[in-house]
Write a protein that holds these residues in place. Sequence first.
Motif, short mmCIF file in Angstrom:
data_model
loop_
_atom_site.label_atom_id
_atom_site.label_comp_id
_atom_site.label_asym_id
_atom_site.label_seq_id
_atom_site.Cartn_x
_atom_site.Cartn_y
_atom_site.Cartn_z
N LEU A 26 0.80 -1.23 0.00
CA LEU A 26 0.00 0.00 0.00
C LEU A 26 0.84 1.28 0.00
N THR A 27 2.14 1.15 -0.12
CA THR A 27 3.02 2.31 -0.07
C THR A 27 2.78 3.25 -1.25
N VAL A 28 3.10 4.52 -1.05
CA VAL A 28 3.10 5.48 -2.15
C VAL A 28 4.53 5.72 -2.65
N MET A 29 5.48 5.06 -2.02
CA MET A 29 6.90 5.17 -2.42
C MET A 29 7.06 4.57 -3.82
N PRO A 30 7.57 5.37 -4.76
CA PRO A 30 7.78 4.83 -6.10
C PRO A 30 8.82 3.70 -6.11
N PRO A 31 8.61 2.68 -6.91
CA PRO A 31 9.60 1.59 -7.04
C PRO A 31 10.71 2.01 -8.01
N PHE A 32 11.68 2.75 -7.49
CA PHE A 32 12.72 3.36 -8.32
C PHE A 32 13.53 2.34 -9.11
N GLY A 33 13.76 1.18 -8.55
CA GLY A 33 14.52 0.15 -9.26
C GLY A 33 13.65 -0.62 -10.22
N ARG A 34 12.52 -1.09 -9.74
CA ARG A 34 11.63 -1.89 -10.58
C ARG A 34 11.19 -1.11 -11.82
N ASN A 35 10.92 0.18 -11.66
CA ASN A 35 10.49 1.00 -12.79
C ASN A 35 11.65 1.63 -13.55
N ARG A 36 12.86 1.26 -13.17
CA ARG A 36 14.09 1.74 -13.84
C ARG A 36 14.20 3.27 -13.84
N ILE A 37 13.70 3.88 -12.78
CA ILE A 37 13.89 5.31 -12.59
C ILE A 37 15.34 5.57 -12.22
N LEU A 38 15.88 4.68 -11.37
CA LEU A 38 17.28 4.72 -10.97
C LEU A 38 17.92 3.37 -11.27
N THR A 39 19.18 3.41 -11.67
CA THR A 39 19.93 2.17 -11.88
C THR A 39 20.36 1.62 -10.52
N GLU A 40 20.85 0.39 -10.49
CA GLU A 40 21.37 -0.19 -9.24
C GLU A 40 22.49 0.68 -8.69
N LYS A 41 23.37 1.15 -9.55
CA LYS A 41 24.49 2.00 -9.12
C LYS A 41 23.97 3.32 -8.53
N GLU A 42 22.95 3.90 -9.14
CA GLU A 42 22.38 5.14 -8.62
C GLU A 42 21.69 4.90 -7.28
N ILE A 43 21.00 3.78 -7.14
CA ILE A 43 20.37 3.45 -5.86
C ILE A 43 21.43 3.30 -4.78
N GLU A 44 22.53 2.64 -5.09
CA GLU A 44 23.64 2.50 -4.13
C GLU A 44 24.18 3.87 -3.72
N ALA A 45 24.29 4.79 -4.68
CA ALA A 45 24.77 6.14 -4.36
C ALA A 45 23.78 6.88 -3.47
N VAL A 46 22.49 6.76 -3.74
CA VAL A 46 21.48 7.40 -2.91
C VAL A 46 21.55 6.83 -1.49
N VAL A 47 21.73 5.54 -1.36
CA VAL A 47 21.86 4.92 -0.04
C VAL A 47 23.11 5.45 0.66
N ASP A 48 24.22 5.59 -0.08
CA ASP A 48 25.44 6.17 0.50
C ASP A 48 25.13 7.55 1.09
N PHE A 49 24.39 8.35 0.35
CA PHE A 49 24.02 9.68 0.83
C PHE A 49 23.10 9.59 2.04
N LEU A 50 22.06 8.78 1.95
CA LEU A 50 21.10 8.69 3.05
C LEU A 50 21.77 8.25 4.35
N GLN A 51 22.77 7.41 4.23
CA GLN A 51 23.47 6.95 5.43
C GLN A 51 24.32 8.02 6.08
N THR A 52 24.49 9.16 5.41
CA THR A 52 25.21 10.29 6.02
C THR A 52 24.27 11.20 6.80
N LEU A 53 22.98 11.00 6.64
CA LEU A 53 22.00 11.87 7.30
C LEU A 53 21.80 11.49 8.77
#
Length: 108
Positions: free
Chosen positions: A81-108
């Motif tokens: 029921l989430t409204v969170m877009p499936p960035f990987g499944r819908n290929r909005i972000l690549t696996e490498k881009e998702i890893e980079a976003v996670v790198d950033f989020l882990q600095t918050l």
Amino acid sequence: MLALMIGAFASTGAAQAQSAAAEGQKLAFDRSKGNCLTCHVIKGGNLPGSLGPELIDIKSKYPNRADLVAIITDETLRNPLTVMPPFGRNRILTEKEIEAVVDFLQTL
């Protein structure tokens, strides 16, 4: 000599992690890519939304990096029921881009 090599490797690793986090921040703030600010308040971001939770203290909330990758890739697997877009499944972000976003989020 070995100590110098180990020190250089550690320094390079830290620089790469910082670079990946900077790339992740760009993606997270990019309205045509990660677009995280549409729904989330993130320190340093302009015009944040309030639909999703504020993204703070992420590393302690998600100590298992794989959990955060899974959420960004396709949160519907965990919460249909989430409204969170499936960035990987819908290929909005690549696996490498998702890893980079996670790198950033882990600095918050």
